[in-house]
Write an enzyme that holds these catalytic residues in place. Structure first.
Site, short mmCIF file in Angstrom:
data_model
loop_
_atom_site.label_atom_id
_atom_site.label_comp_id
_atom_site.label_asym_id
_atom_site.label_seq_id
_atom_site.Cartn_x
_atom_site.Cartn_y
_atom_site.Cartn_z
N ASN A 1 0.83 -1.21 0.00
CA ASN A 1 0.00 0.00 0.00
C ASN A 1 0.86 1.26 0.00
OD1 ASN A 1 0.74 -0.68 2.73
ND2 ASN A 1 -0.89 0.63 3.52
N MET A 2 0.28 2.34 -0.52
CA MET A 2 1.00 3.61 -0.65
C MET A 2 0.01 4.74 -0.39
SD MET A 2 3.42 4.83 -3.87
CE MET A 2 2.25 4.11 -5.03
N GLU A 3 0.36 5.61 0.55
CA GLU A 3 -0.51 6.72 0.92
C GLU A 3 0.21 8.05 0.66
OE1 GLU A 3 -2.29 4.01 4.60
OE2 GLU A 3 -1.09 5.80 5.03
N CYS B 1 -10.91 -3.55 -2.55
CA CYS B 1 -9.97 -4.44 -3.25
C CYS B 1 -10.67 -5.68 -3.82
CB CYS B 1 -8.85 -4.85 -2.31
SG CYS B 1 -7.73 -3.49 -1.96
N CYS C 1 -10.10 -5.45 1.73
CA CYS C 1 -11.29 -4.63 1.96
C CYS C 1 -12.24 -4.78 0.78
CB CYS C 1 -10.90 -3.16 2.14
SG CYS C 1 -10.21 -2.39 0.65
N HIS D 1 -3.86 0.49 -2.84
CA HIS D 1 -3.95 -0.67 -1.96
C HIS D 1 -2.95 -1.74 -2.42
CE1 HIS D 1 -8.03 0.34 -0.05
NE2 HIS D 1 -7.70 1.38 -0.83
N GLU E 1 -3.25 -4.90 -2.91
CA GLU E 1 -3.75 -5.79 -3.96
C GLU E 1 -3.67 -5.11 -5.32
OE1 GLU E 1 -6.09 -6.75 -0.16
OE2 GLU E 1 -5.10 -5.03 -1.08
#
Length: 282
Positions: A75-77, A118, A115, A88, A90
């Site tokens: 994941n990357m925010e 995804c 989630c 996400h 996935e």
């Protein structure tokens, strides 16, 4: 030597998030397991790619492509912009596989239960009906069990789903000579946008001259779609780049679902010193 140490020894320092099929088989042999059993064992390594400055919740995923190769993702925010730009794990692993030529996934292992976002994203895949999802510490389950009564490509008469080969024949007028524009055009031609026809690609260049391309991946439910810039940033992270972005090019077909505004917003956060170079196809 612990299992983690043995895996770390096999994954060299120049590892970039892809384990070719033959290497996956040899790693499985070295650790006394099958390739399918190897997926969750590699999830902690995938988590190392995570960039979660907002949630502080690193998620890793490992996808097995139809070829047998394995693809890591995380994941990357992005601080300073909407949470909807989050990538996400996935999505990351799927993008990694797709941009490396895979045309479907056999299985995906994740460090936490996928989630709903995804599950809907994965339901767009060519292999959604047979995809096995492995959650850490649990037996694998079919995506169809995790997403009952799904809505997807079939409901909208789309037969060539996400990860199927795409070539939209897009061109620019005048024809470009700039390699970065050509890379973005190639990404747009291979992108997936059956609902809006908003085919789009992004190419990023770093100070070292490295180039990372990304493709738009649309979804029948719209919101789980992944933008071409998110895709390119995913490949940059998995590629190990840590030098500054120096250029960003977007090429897109005219449509009601333009990527230009959203791309500019996210680019302003990740590389405020550069301007987006945007082109529309003829």
């Amino acid at each position: 030597m612990t299992l983690e140490a043995r895996l770390a020894a096999v994954l060299a320092d120049d590892f970039r998030g892809v384990v070719p099929a033959d290497r996956a088989a040899s790693i499985a042999d070295a650790t006394g397991c099958t390739v399918g059993e190897l997926l969750p064992l590699l999830v902690p390594f995938a988590q190392r790619y995570a960039l979660p400055p907002i949630s502080s919740f690193p998620v890793g995923a490992v996808a097995q492509g139809a070829s047998g190769s394995l693809y890591l993702g995380a994941n990357m925010e992005f601080v300073g912009t909407a949470l909807s730009f989050t990538v996400h794990a996935e999505q990351s692993a799927t993008t990694n596989a797709w941009l490396n030529g895979e045309e479907g996934l056999l299985a995906i292992a994740v460090s936490a239960a996928p989630c709903g976002h995804c599950r809907q994203f994965l339901n767009e895949l060519t292999t959604a009906a047979t995809l096995t999802v492995v959650i850490a510490g649990r037996d694998g389950r079919l995506l169809t069990e995790l997403l009952p009564e799904p809505f997807g490509p079939d409901d909208l008469d789309v037969t060539a789903a996400l990860m199927s080969p795409q070539d939209h024949g897009l061109t620019l007028d005048p024809a470009p000579a700039d390699p970065l524009v050509l890379a973005a055009l190639a990404a747009a031609n291979a992108s997936y946008a059956p609902y809006s026809q908003g085919f789009a690609g992004v190419a990023l260049e770093t100070a070292s001259g490295a180039v990372y391309s990304g493709r738009y991946a649309e979804n029948a439910a719209f919101n789980p779609s992944m933008s071409p810039l998110q895709s390119a940033l995913t490949m940059r992270v998995l590629g190990g780049a840590d030098d500054a972005l120096t250029r960003a090019v977007l090429v897109e077909a005219p449509s009601a679902a333009s990527q230009a505004a959203a791309t500019a917003v996210l680019l302003e956060v990740v590389a405020p010193a550069i301007d987006l170079e945007a082109f529309q196809t003829a």
